[in-house]
Design an enzyme around this catalytic site. Structure first.
Site, mmCIF file in Angstrom:
data_model
loop_
_atom_site.group_PDB
_atom_site.id
_atom_site.type_symbol
_atom_site.label_atom_id
_atom_site.label_comp_id
_atom_site.label_asym_id
_atom_site.label_seq_id
_atom_site.Cartn_x
_atom_site.Cartn_y
_atom_site.Cartn_z
ATOM 1 N N ILE A 153 0.825 -1.200 0.000
ATOM 2 C CA ILE A 153 0.000 0.000 0.000
ATOM 3 C C ILE A 153 0.865 1.259 0.000
ATOM 4 O O ILE A 153 0.514 2.271 -0.623
ATOM 5 C CB ILE A 153 -0.994 0.002 1.179
ATOM 6 N N LYS A 178 -6.018 3.008 6.953
ATOM 7 C CA LYS A 178 -7.202 2.343 7.510
ATOM 8 C C LYS A 178 -6.921 0.862 7.743
ATOM 9 O O LYS A 178 -6.105 0.272 7.014
ATOM 10 C CB LYS A 178 -8.412 2.539 6.598
ATOM 11 N N ASP A 220 -11.305 -6.272 6.177
ATOM 12 C CA ASP A 220 -10.288 -5.327 5.731
ATOM 13 C C ASP A 220 -10.770 -4.578 4.495
ATOM 14 O O ASP A 220 -10.747 -3.348 4.471
ATOM 15 C CB ASP A 220 -8.961 -6.035 5.468
#
Length: 311
Positions: A15, A92, A170
């Site tokens: 990410i 997040k 998730d």
């Protein structure tokens, strides 16, 4: 603040490379100052450390950190950065538990720094217009279908199957971050069925029923066993027709209109928001999506299904 915000990225996984580093590089409000990761190489010859401890002890000039680690280890890193006077961007979900996020919120207030609990899916192109359109409508029901192939999107991520890793929530929490933003009334969990592989601690699928405070029913179908076409879709039935958000919020279709399609700018918008919060001396710590996930686990009917393994 004067000059660009000197930011360090902590955790150089997928990410970070796919989203955070490009968004930082494209935003003149930020200057990448350092990275810290237990694996991988540094970025562009900048200072690279194995841990946040090493980075803070080095004296390298950093104003803010972006925490891109798994959620299970994020609290200690965030608390350490806040104590050192750094602004903090939380990938997040903002933590592994609601309690630790609440404590971080209190700590940032005492330290006078910015804390940003980011929800990237809220910045998909169709989400803001959907929120505006629904604000003037009577909601009759809603459906959320988030079905994807975990082997494609999360290969080799063992942490995601551990306690605190959320499993299918998730990606599912992305859908809830959109729903809690666009729907005009708060909603709560009525029923939760969690399908948990025999060899894992977190669910691979979930079937949920919610109800908002005005009485509208909301259904949610999460599944990581999807093959073929993937689904990241929300539909909302109203007194003026059905609104559809597809492909994670990038495609919006309003009744009687052609679909609106726009490019992905989620992470650039997140970093623009983070810079604005720092400039204003404020924070954004919304836990509504995480609270719904916690409630789904709290009241979940856990059903053991076939063991999951990767090739």
């Amino acid at each position: 603040m004067a000059g660009p915000i000197r930011i360090a990225v902590i955790g150089l996984g997928k990410i970070a490379h796919d989203q955070h580093l490009p968004a930082i590089a494209a935003n003149p409000a930020f200057q990448l100052a350092a990275t810290a990761s237990t694996h991988g190489e540094g970025v562009g010859g900048l200072p690279r450390f194995a841990t946040l401890d090493e980075m803070l002890a080095s004296g390298v000039a950093v104003d803010a950190v972006a925490l891109c680690t798994p959620p299970q280890v994020r609290y200690q890193l965030a608390a350490q950065a806040i104590a050192a006077g750094k602004h903090v961007f939380l990938e997040k979900p903002p933590g592994a538990t609601l309690g630790e996020v609440a404590i971080l919120d209190a700590q940032r207030q005492a330290a006078g720094v910015t804390l940003f609990a980011s929800w990237h899916s809220r910045y998909a192109a169709g989400v803001g217009p959907a929120r505006d359109w629904l604000a003037e409508r009577e909601i009759r029901s809603a459906s959320i279908v988030w079905r994807e192939d975990v082997r494609v999107w999360h290969p080799g991520q063992a942490w995601i199957w551990e306690p605190g890793g959320l499993g299918v929530f998730d990606p599912g929490i992305n859908a809830l971050s959109i729903a809690t933003y666009i729907l005009p009334h708060p909603f709560f969990v009525e029923r939760s069925v969690l399908s948990i592989p025999a060899n894992r601690a977190a669910p691979i699928a979930a079937d949920l029923s919610f109800r908002d405070v005005a009485g509208a029913a909301i259904r949610m179908d999460l599944d990581w066993r999807q093959t073929g076409p993937q689904s990241w879709d929300i539909s909302v039935d109203t007194d003026r027709g059905t609104l559809r958000l597809e492909k994670g919020g990038t495609v919006l279709t309003l009744p009687g209109e052609a679909p609106r399609i726009a490019e992905d700018r989620e992470y650039p918008e997140l970093y623009a928001r983070f810079a604005a919060l720092i400039d204003a001396g404020t924070s954004d710590v919304d836990i509504a999506p995480m609270r719904l996930v916690a409630d789904a686990f709290l009241c979940g009917d856990r059903r053991i299904v076939e063991a999951f393994s990767e090739p």
